[in-house]
Design an enzyme around this catalytic site. Structure first.
Site, PDB file in Angstrom:
ATOM      1  N   GLY A 147       0.786  -1.166   0.032  1.00 27.34           N
ATOM      2  CA  GLY A 147       0.109   0.191  -0.075  1.00 27.34           C
ATOM      3  C   GLY A 147       0.961   1.272   0.090  1.00 27.34           C
ATOM      4  O   GLY A 147       0.170   2.159  -0.070  1.00 27.34           O
ATOM      5  N   GLU A 148       2.262   1.068   0.207  1.00 25.18           N
ATOM      6  CA  GLU A 148       2.887   2.264   0.109  1.00 25.18           C
ATOM      7  C   GLU A 148       3.202   2.997  -1.032  1.00 25.18           C
ATOM      8  O   GLU A 148       2.864   2.331  -2.131  1.00 25.18           O
ATOM      9  CB  GLU A 148       4.386   2.070   0.522  1.00 25.18           C
ATOM     10  N   ARG A 182     -11.773  20.606   7.284  1.00 27.55           N
ATOM     11  CA  ARG A 182     -13.115  20.772   8.174  1.00 27.55           C
ATOM     12  C   ARG A 182     -12.353  20.738   9.566  1.00 27.55           C
ATOM     13  O   ARG A 182     -12.861  21.061  10.883  1.00 27.55           O
ATOM     14  CB  ARG A 182     -14.015  19.931   7.921  1.00 27.55           C
ATOM     15  N   HIS A 231     -12.777  25.413   2.991  1.00 25.86           N
ATOM     16  CA  HIS A 231     -13.870  25.296   3.891  1.00 25.86           C
ATOM     17  C   HIS A 231     -13.832  26.528   4.903  1.00 25.86           C
ATOM     18  O   HIS A 231     -14.745  26.974   5.266  1.00 25.86           O
ATOM     19  CB  HIS A 231     -13.595  23.999   4.735  1.00 25.86           C
ATOM     20  N   ASP A 284     -25.927  26.654   6.832  1.00 25.04           N
ATOM     21  CA  ASP A 284     -25.352  26.667   8.131  1.00 25.04           C
ATOM     22  C   ASP A 284     -24.516  28.115   8.442  1.00 25.04           C
ATOM     23  O   ASP A 284     -24.461  28.594   7.530  1.00 25.04           O
ATOM     24  CB  ASP A 284     -24.428  25.650   8.670  1.00 25.04           C
ATOM     25  N   LYS A 335     -27.915  24.952  11.906  1.00 28.41           N
ATOM     26  CA  LYS A 335     -27.854  23.638  11.786  1.00 28.41           C
ATOM     27  C   LYS A 335     -27.056  23.129  12.803  1.00 28.41           C
ATOM     28  O   LYS A 335     -26.172  23.608  13.665  1.00 28.41           O
ATOM     29  CB  LYS A 335     -26.701  23.502  10.470  1.00 28.41           C
TER      30      LYS A 335
HETATM   31  C1  R5P Z   1     -19.917  21.946   6.752  1.00 28.82           C
HETATM   32  O1  R5P Z   1     -19.570  22.793   7.665  1.00 28.82           O
HETATM   33  C2  R5P Z   1     -19.579  21.868   5.463  1.00 28.82           C
HETATM   34  O2  R5P Z   1     -19.633  23.300   4.911  1.00 28.82           O
HETATM   35  C3  R5P Z   1     -20.645  21.247   4.387  1.00 28.82           C
HETATM   36  O3  R5P Z   1     -22.170  21.500   4.969  1.00 28.82           O
HETATM   37  C4  R5P Z   1     -20.641  19.702   4.990  1.00 28.82           C
HETATM   38  O4  R5P Z   1     -19.366  19.313   5.067  1.00 28.82           O
HETATM   39  C5  R5P Z   1     -21.343  18.991   4.058  1.00 28.82           C
HETATM   40  O5  R5P Z   1     -21.101  17.629   4.496  1.00 28.82           O
HETATM   41  P1  R5P Z   1     -22.413  16.445   4.240  1.00 28.82           P
HETATM   42  O6  R5P Z   1     -22.543  16.276   3.034  1.00 28.82           O
HETATM   43  O7  R5P Z   1     -21.896  15.097   4.802  1.00 28.82           O
HETATM   44  O8  R5P Z   1     -23.451  16.888   5.164  1.00 28.82           O
END
Ligand code: R5P
Length: 302
Positions: free
Chosen positions: A38-39, A96, A130, A169, A192
């Site tokens: 796998g390397e 994230r 992100h 969100d 959210k």
């Molecule tokens: C979260 O803060 C991101 O901006 C996306 O809303 C999120 O990562 C989307 O992931 P999923 O499709 O798994 O809900």
């Protein structure tokens, strides 16, 4: 282009090839393989001494494999005396993990930045990161591009009159405002709550969506849970059953396609920062970011 090479890892060869077409260059010779255990094994097949080297490699799933490939390619180029190594990472995995949520958690984005610089990556080009503050984990140059203008141009004529832009969100409010400004409409925000990596609850819709078509915008669709719960929240709040989705990175993990196959979802727009593989879900459109990346590469290489 003088003293310039464009390499691709295995994560998105189609995008790298399309960028090369825009720039009128072929991809540099490079072989990426796996040893039986796998390397990762990388062999740069041409001289890069004194060259400016661009490596196209989104760190999409399998994230660790693609990341390791990128690091190995950069290390190989640095050891072969490349003048400058520019990583073109349209989708930046681990973004994230930009802060600690608990006292004994790592900050993965910071760790990736440290390792990337250690192996000799001089400059990072990425799209719709992100969290923009991740730039601060790098001491070197970082260009964070936005796919919002490209997506807006592609979808403008496909949205019904009166469509409002929805941030699923709090983290996407700024991006939603950019969409709304270009599409000349207003922003709705959903509150959210994320339970786990794959379970989210959209608790409250802030703003009036009564009988309005909606465009939900996000940086990525991963499991599809955020989109699914946003659609439910909007319909509960009285939105018209005419919902559009725009997300820069269509990771579309297993199970997400079923979630997007909702009768109220009219179209899902993503870009090709990561390859959209397998059976394409109905009503999914892929918008290319190749011209945007080619233009930036041209400017960096000047
Ligand atoms: C979260 O803060 C991101 O901006 C996306 O809303 C999120 O990562 C989307 O992931 P999923 O499709 O798994 O809900």
């Amino acid at each position: 282009m003088d003293r310039f090479t464009l390499f691709s890892g295995t994560a998105n060869v189609n995008l790298a090839t399309a960028i090369g077409r825009e720039l009128r260059v072929g991809l540099g010779a490079c072989t990426v393989n796996r040893f039986p255990d796998g390397e990762v094994s990388v062999d740069i097949g041409e001289a890069v001494r004194g060259y400016e080297v661009f490596i196209v490699q989104p760190t999409c799933p399998p994230v660790n494999d693609h990341l390791m490939e990128l690091l190995a390619m950069a290390d190989a180029c640095r050891r072969a005396s490349a003048e400058r190594i520019i990583a073109v990472v349209p989708y930046f995995g681990y973004a994230r993990s930009d802060k600690r949520h608990g006292r004994r958690e790592p900050i993965m984005a910071s760790m990736v930045a440290l390792v990337a610089q250690t192996v000799g990556i001089d400059h990072l080009v990425t799209i719709d990161l992100h969290a923009a503050q991740i730039e601060g984990f790098f001491q070197n140059a970082v260009d964070i591009l936005s796919a919002v203008p490209i997506i807006c141009n592609a979808i403008r004529d496909r949205l019904p009159p009166g469509t409002v832009v929805v941030s699923p969100d709090e983290g996407r409010v700024k991006m939603a405002a950019q969409y709304a400004q270009r599409l000349k409409t207003s922003v709705i925000v959903i509150h959210k709550h994320r339970e786990t990596g794959s379970e989210v609850h959209s608790l409250r819709v802030v703003g009036d969506v009564q009988e309005r078509p909606c465009l939900i915008v996000d940086d990525m669709i991963s499991t599809g849970s955020t989109i699914a719960s946003s659609v439910d929240a909007l319909l509960r709040a009285g939105a018209r059953g005419e919902i559009f989705i725009a997300a820069t990175h269509g990771l579309l993990l297993p199970g997400s396609r079923e979630k997007l196959d909702h009768p109220a979802i009219r179209n899902v727009f993503v870009t090709d920062t990561v390859p959209v593989e397998g059976e394409t879900p109905p009503r999914l459109s892929v918008i290319t970011v190749a011209p945007l990346l080619a233009e930036v590469i041209r400017n960096i290489h000047l």
